[in-house]
Design a protein around this motif. Structure first.
Motif, PDB file in Angstrom:
ATOM      1  N   SER A  23      -7.250  -3.474  -2.603  1.00  0.00           N
ATOM      2  CA  SER A  23      -6.742  -2.124  -2.505  1.00  0.00           C
ATOM      3  C   SER A  23      -8.077  -1.166  -2.095  1.00  0.00           C
TER       4      SER A  23
ATOM      5  N   HIS B  20      -3.272  -3.413   4.349  1.00  0.00           N
ATOM      6  CA  HIS B  20      -2.917  -1.690   4.720  1.00  0.00           C
ATOM      7  C   HIS B  20      -3.926  -1.346   5.631  1.00  0.00           C
TER       8      HIS B  20
ATOM      9  N   GLY C 271       0.709  -1.129   0.017  1.00  0.00           N
ATOM     10  CA  GLY C 271      -0.074  -0.004   0.009  1.00  0.00           C
ATOM     11  C   GLY C 271       0.813   1.270  -0.009  1.00  0.00           C
TER      12      GLY C 271
ATOM     13  N   GLY D 214      -3.293   1.833  -0.756  1.00  0.00           N
ATOM     14  CA  GLY D 214      -3.911   2.239   0.429  1.00  0.00           C
ATOM     15  C   GLY D 214      -4.689   3.471   0.317  1.00  0.00           C
TER      16      GLY D 214
END
Length: 406
Positions: free
Chosen positions: A138, A166, A59, A94
């Protein structure tokens, strides 16, 4: 015996603006601006030198959602180097470089595998025939407060299971609680490794299985002190090996010097120079915040020189130094701690001041002009509760110092 080797990196923040450093000499400023890219090159060099099976980037590859073309291009070049060596790369985005940003898109080489906005599993067959399941997602937008950890489901058929996340440990107070999880949550998943990102300070949360924040690859401000880097991980059926590798080209440091023994300006200068040389690292640059306490020179002119000319003398020899130590802050600190009880007894005003500070809860309102400003909104992150408290404490000390002087 089953065995895999990989690099775990996170929080690259490529092309970070390095706010507030334009006063540096041009050559040093250029090197600082390049530092995130220099660190990225060290990541790819480490992967190639160790001939790893794959690379994980957990991330915040880019510093902002707009992802500058310069940052994308430089990242692509490094990924092509890994492609030539047959090394796949597994990427999650991230909160800083989430998928909902707007940017001119540069295609990445086929060895780079980017996870989408929902937790998914990517399967890798290594050159040695081992099977690895990698799980991750993501950020679809900047703010993800859901417990995404609940969506990480172990799938059969692999020799190794690696989670990429993340986010922030639920108990953390220094960062926004993005994609929160607890260490016990991760243990319950029964994975072989957890590759974490988001926290810029290196931390090993667990060794069995390894749960690791590598920190960012390059410090970007005075709060991100010390050496930064990545982990080279080796996992087998029976054992593990976790080696931290340094990647930072510029290192931020903070040092307090007790100058009580100095009798004149020259001795203060010598103390500072000795300290500067003690933190100098070969072929690396250092940005140093220097605090001087207990300066009690008898000669008033020398005392004024400490405040007026000391910094200039310390910087003079560093401008052309490759392994420079550049003092970005020089602060004079009073040696003794503030005795609040004594001040309260001296004047009722101080009692009222300390009570106001203890109950002050309007930090966000006080800072609103900064957040509303066009540049401030772009570069200043909202402060955590701990950072707000630190800011109030600094304001209190500044008020007391000014009152003393008057």
């Amino acid at each position: 015996m089953k065995k895999i080797s990989f690099i775990h990196a996170a929080d690259l923040h490529l092309d970070s603006p390095m706010v507030g450093l334009k006063h540096l000499p041009p050559n040093i400023f250029t090197r600082v601006k390049e530092s995130t890219f220099t660190a990225l090159k060290k990541v790819t060099e480490a992967a190639i030198n160790h001939q790893v099976d794959f690379v994980i980037i957990a991330g915040d590859l880019f510093d902002g959602e707009d992802r500058s073309l310069r940052a994308q291009s430089r990242f692509r070049i490094e990924m092509l180097k890994l492609a030539e060596e047959g090394i796949p790369v597994y990427v999650i985005h991230g909160n800083h470089d989430h998928l909902n940003g707007t940017w001119v898109h540069l295609d990445l080489p086929s060895n780079v595998h980017v996870f989408n906005s929902e937790v998914e599993t990517k399967v890798l067959h290594t050159k040695n025939g081992d099977i690895v399941n990698l799980y991750g997602f993501s950020y679809p937008t900047r703010h993800v407060y859901d417990r995404k950890i609940d969506d990480y489901i172990k799938k059969d058929g692999a020799d190794f299971h690696i989670g990429i996340l993340h986010g922030n440990v639920s108990a953390g107070v220094e960062h926004d609680n993005y994609a929160p999880f607890s260490i016990s949550d991760l243990h319950q998943k029964d994975f072989d490794y957890w590759a974490l990102g988001h926290i810029h300070k290196r931390a090993v949360l667990s060794e069995t299985p390894p749960i690791i924040y590598p920190g960012n690859i390059q410090g970007r401000n005075k709060k991100e002190t010390g050496v930064k880097g990545i982990y080279h991980i080796t996992l087998t059926d029976l054992d593990k090996e976790m080696n931290f590798l340094e990647t930072s080209d510029i290192i931020w440091e903070e040092i307090m010097i007790d100058a009580a023994s100095a009798k004149n300006f020259l001795e203060v200068l010598h103390l500072c120079q000795t300290t500067i040389n003690s933190v100098r690292r070969e072929q690396k640059g250092t940005l140093l915040s220097l605090f001087l306490k207990n300066i009690q020179l008898m000669d008033e002119r020398e005392q004024r020189s400490v405040k007026g000319e000391l910094l200039e003398l310390l910087l003079e020899e560093e401008k052309e130094e490759e392994s420079f130590v550049w003092v970005v802050d020089l602060t004079m600190v009073k040696g003794q701690e503030i005795d609040k009880e004594k001040l309260k007894s001296d004047a009722n005003f101080f009692a009222e001041l300390f009570q106001t500070v203890d109950h002050y809860d309007n930090v966000e309102t006080a800072l609103s002009p900064l957040y509303e400003h066009q540049l401030g909104r772009k570069y200043i992150a909202h402060l955590s509760t701990a950072e707000q408290k630190e800011l109030v404490n600094k304001a209190e000390k500044l008020l007391i110092d000014l009152l003393y002087q008057s």
